[in-house]
Design an enzyme around this catalytic site. Structure first.
Site, PDB file in Angstrom:
ATOM      1  N   ARG A 256       0.879  -1.174   0.000  1.00 23.31           N
ATOM      2  CA  ARG A 256       0.000   0.000   0.000  1.00 23.31           C
ATOM      3  C   ARG A 256       0.907   1.213   0.000  1.00 23.31           C
ATOM      4  NH1 ARG A 256      -5.370   1.155   3.517  1.00 23.31           N
ATOM      5  NH2 ARG A 256      -6.112  -0.152   1.807  1.00 23.31           N
TER       6      ARG A 256
ATOM      7  N   HIS B   5      -7.207   0.849  -6.483  1.00 27.74           N
ATOM      8  CA  HIS B   5      -7.438  -0.051  -5.345  1.00 27.74           C
ATOM      9  C   HIS B   5      -8.088  -1.335  -5.884  1.00 27.74           C
ATOM     10  CE1 HIS B   5      -7.763  -1.426  -1.381  1.00 27.74           C
ATOM     11  NE2 HIS B   5      -8.590  -0.545  -0.834  1.00 27.74           N
TER      12      HIS B   5
ATOM     13  N   ARG C 220     -13.411  -8.922   1.122  1.00 25.00           N
ATOM     14  CA  ARG C 220     -11.985  -8.621   0.900  1.00 25.00           C
ATOM     15  C   ARG C 220     -11.149  -9.852   1.240  1.00 25.00           C
ATOM     16  NH1 ARG C 220      -9.980  -3.393   1.176  1.00 25.00           N
ATOM     17  NH2 ARG C 220      -8.030  -4.417   0.658  1.00 25.00           N
TER      18      ARG C 220
ATOM     19  N   CYS D 216     -16.399   1.219   0.411  1.00 19.80           N
ATOM     20  CA  CYS D 216     -15.182   0.453   0.718  1.00 19.80           C
ATOM     21  C   CYS D 216     -14.834   0.500   2.200  1.00 19.80           C
ATOM     22  CB  CYS D 216     -14.024   0.977  -0.120  1.00 19.80           C
ATOM     23  SG  CYS D 216     -13.712   2.742   0.106  1.00 19.80           S
TER      24      CYS D 216
ATOM     25  N   ASP E  45     -17.497   6.704  -1.525  1.00 23.11           N
ATOM     26  CA  ASP E  45     -16.242   6.613  -0.758  1.00 23.11           C
ATOM     27  C   ASP E  45     -16.054   7.967  -0.073  1.00 23.11           C
ATOM     28  OD1 ASP E  45     -13.715   5.940   0.224  1.00 23.11           O
ATOM     29  OD2 ASP E  45     -12.699   6.123  -1.718  1.00 23.11           O
TER      30      ASP E  45
ATOM     31  N   GLN F  43      -9.973  -3.954  -3.649  1.00 24.38           N
ATOM     32  CA  GLN F  43     -11.281  -3.473  -3.216  1.00 24.38           C
ATOM     33  C   GLN F  43     -12.329  -3.728  -4.308  1.00 24.38           C
ATOM     34  OE1 GLN F  43     -12.121  -1.959  -0.102  1.00 24.38           O
ATOM     35  NE2 GLN F  43     -14.110  -2.472  -0.945  1.00 24.38           N
TER      36      GLN F  43
HETATM   37  N1  NVA Z   1     -10.165   6.500  -1.263  1.00 26.24           N
HETATM   38  C1  NVA Z   1      -9.801   6.067   0.077  1.00 26.24           C
HETATM   39  C2  NVA Z   1      -9.963   4.591   0.211  1.00 26.24           C
HETATM   40  C3  NVA Z   1      -9.613   4.023   1.549  1.00 26.24           C
HETATM   41  C4  NVA Z   1      -9.761   2.542   1.608  1.00 26.24           C
HETATM   42  C5  NVA Z   1      -8.374   6.504   0.379  1.00 26.24           C
HETATM   43  O1  NVA Z   1      -7.521   6.386  -0.506  1.00 26.24           O
HETATM   44  O2  NVA Z   1      -8.126   6.980   1.479  1.00 26.24           O
HETATM   45  N1   CP Z   2     -11.235  -0.477   2.292  1.00 21.18           N
HETATM   46  C1   CP Z   2      -9.971  -0.503   2.753  1.00 21.18           C
HETATM   47  O1   CP Z   2      -9.000  -0.695   2.010  1.00 21.18           O
HETATM   48  O2   CP Z   2      -9.862  -0.326   4.096  1.00 21.18           O
HETATM   49  P1   CP Z   2      -8.515  -0.122   4.933  1.00 21.18           P
HETATM   50  O3   CP Z   2      -7.959   1.224   4.576  1.00 21.18           O
HETATM   51  O4   CP Z   2      -8.967  -0.208   6.371  1.00 21.18           O
HETATM   52  O5   CP Z   2      -7.551  -1.203   4.572  1.00 21.18           O
END
Ligand code: NVA
Ligand code: CP
Length: 314
Positions: free
Chosen positions: A111, A138, A301, A273, A233, A141
């Site tokens: 990540r 992502h 997931r 998500c 989101d 997801q």
């Molecule tokens: N769009 C959000 C998704 C988190 C799972 C982010 O990047 O923070």
């Molecule tokens: N949806 C998702 O990726 O959640 P986290 O940021 O908690 O991993």
């Protein structure tokens, strides 16, 4: 895992553009099989003795826990590596990190902020690399999201997903997944927050082959019209915190609430998500109401990433 073919073995998952619609379908089918096994207590150690390294540059609840638990359910092991606690955080290069990890483990989940860092990691790894969220995509997801839609509706045929809010990483991966699977997709964002033009162009090319429709609009009601799933989101993703105030104003008309849901199909499901901000992108009434599938989606997931890891790493 009878449903998985060998075409994915050893591959990376950087974006779903790398996979065919058929490969995505196979992962979802395998995930449904693994979910049943897990729920019935059937041992499924397809990754016995394998190790996954998990590099995190950003926070996570679902991704960290689902990958780690997934590896242990598959008979393997996962290592949590916070970027700042490994030498990467002190300036060791991405290629050196990739080459060293490739000598120890069987797969890397990462990540990161920059998508290009994940590409560089993959280019220098001799083992599969899985994108667990970048600023741009992502894909894990989106696999769980489409699996949840499939379970709720029993088919992808003639189904429509509407995404309301920020044209962000989650939106990009959803658009690609829908395009590949032939699911109609409409995206409504405020002006200036549309998905990236290159992602729209890519999806247009894919839908010209799969026959699905893709609409990008600034009108949330138009987007949710006849939708089978309504998705949103957070308005401010990780890394954009300093824009929070501006975004709060710009996104106000894009809240998913009972009124907006009433423009979708009566039996439409609500997806997110997570993590969510109740009162911002979605009201508590919707996310905690009967149309919400967000916790099934979060559970999926686990299952879909297990299927993915078996496909890439077994
Ligand atoms: N769009 C959000 C998704 C988190 C799972 C982010 O990047 O923070
Ligand atoms: N949806 C998702 O990726 O959640 P986290 O940021 O908690 O991993």
């Amino acid at each position: 895992m009878e449903t998985l073919v060998n075409s994915l073995k050893g591959k990376h998952l950087l974006t779903l553009a790398d996979f065919s619609g058929e490969e995505i379908t196979q992962i979802i089918d395998a995930a449904i099989e693994l979910k049943e096994k897990q729920h019935n207590g059937v041992v499924h150690h397809y990754l016995k003795g394998k190790t996954l390294a998990m590099i995190f540059e950003k926070s996570s609840t679902r991704t960290r826990v689902s990958f780690e638990v997934g590896m242990s359910q598959l008979g393997g092991h996962a290592l949590f590596l916070s970027r700042n606690d490994i030498q990467l955080g002190r300036g060791e290069t991405v290629p050196d990190t990739a080459k060293v990890l490739s000598r120890y483990v069987d797969g890397i989940m990462i990540r990161a902020h920059e998508h290009s860092a994940v590409e560089e990691l993959a280019a220098n790894s001799s083992i599969p690399v899985i994108n667990a969220l970048t600023d741009d995509f992502h894909p894990c997801q989106a696999l769980a999201d489409l699996m949840t839609l499939y379970e709720a509706k029993g088919t992808f045929n003639k189904k429509k997903l509407a995404y309301i809010g920020d044209g962000n990483n989650v939106a990009h991966s959803l658009m690609i997944a829908c395009a590949k699977l032939g699911v109609d997709c409409s995206i409504a964002t405020p002006e200036g927050y549309e998905p990236k033009a290159e992602v729209i162009d890519l999806c247009k090319k894919v839908v010209s082959e799969t026959g699905a429709s893709l609409i990008v609009t600034n009108d949330p009601k138009e987007a949710v019209h006849e939708a089978d799933a309504v998705y949103t989101d957070v308005w401010t993703s990780m890394g954009w915190e300093e824009e929070q105030e501006v975004r709060l104003k710009a996104f106000q008309p894009y809240q998913v609430n009972a009124e907006l849901m009433s423009f979708a199909n009566k039996d439409a499901i609500f997806l997110h998500c997570l993590p969510a901000k109740r009162g911002q992108e979605v009201t508590a009434e919707v996310i905690d109401g009967p149309q919400s599938y967000v916790f099934d989606e979060a559970e999926n997931r686990l299952h879909v990433q297990k299927a993915l890891m078996v496909a890439l790493m077994a």
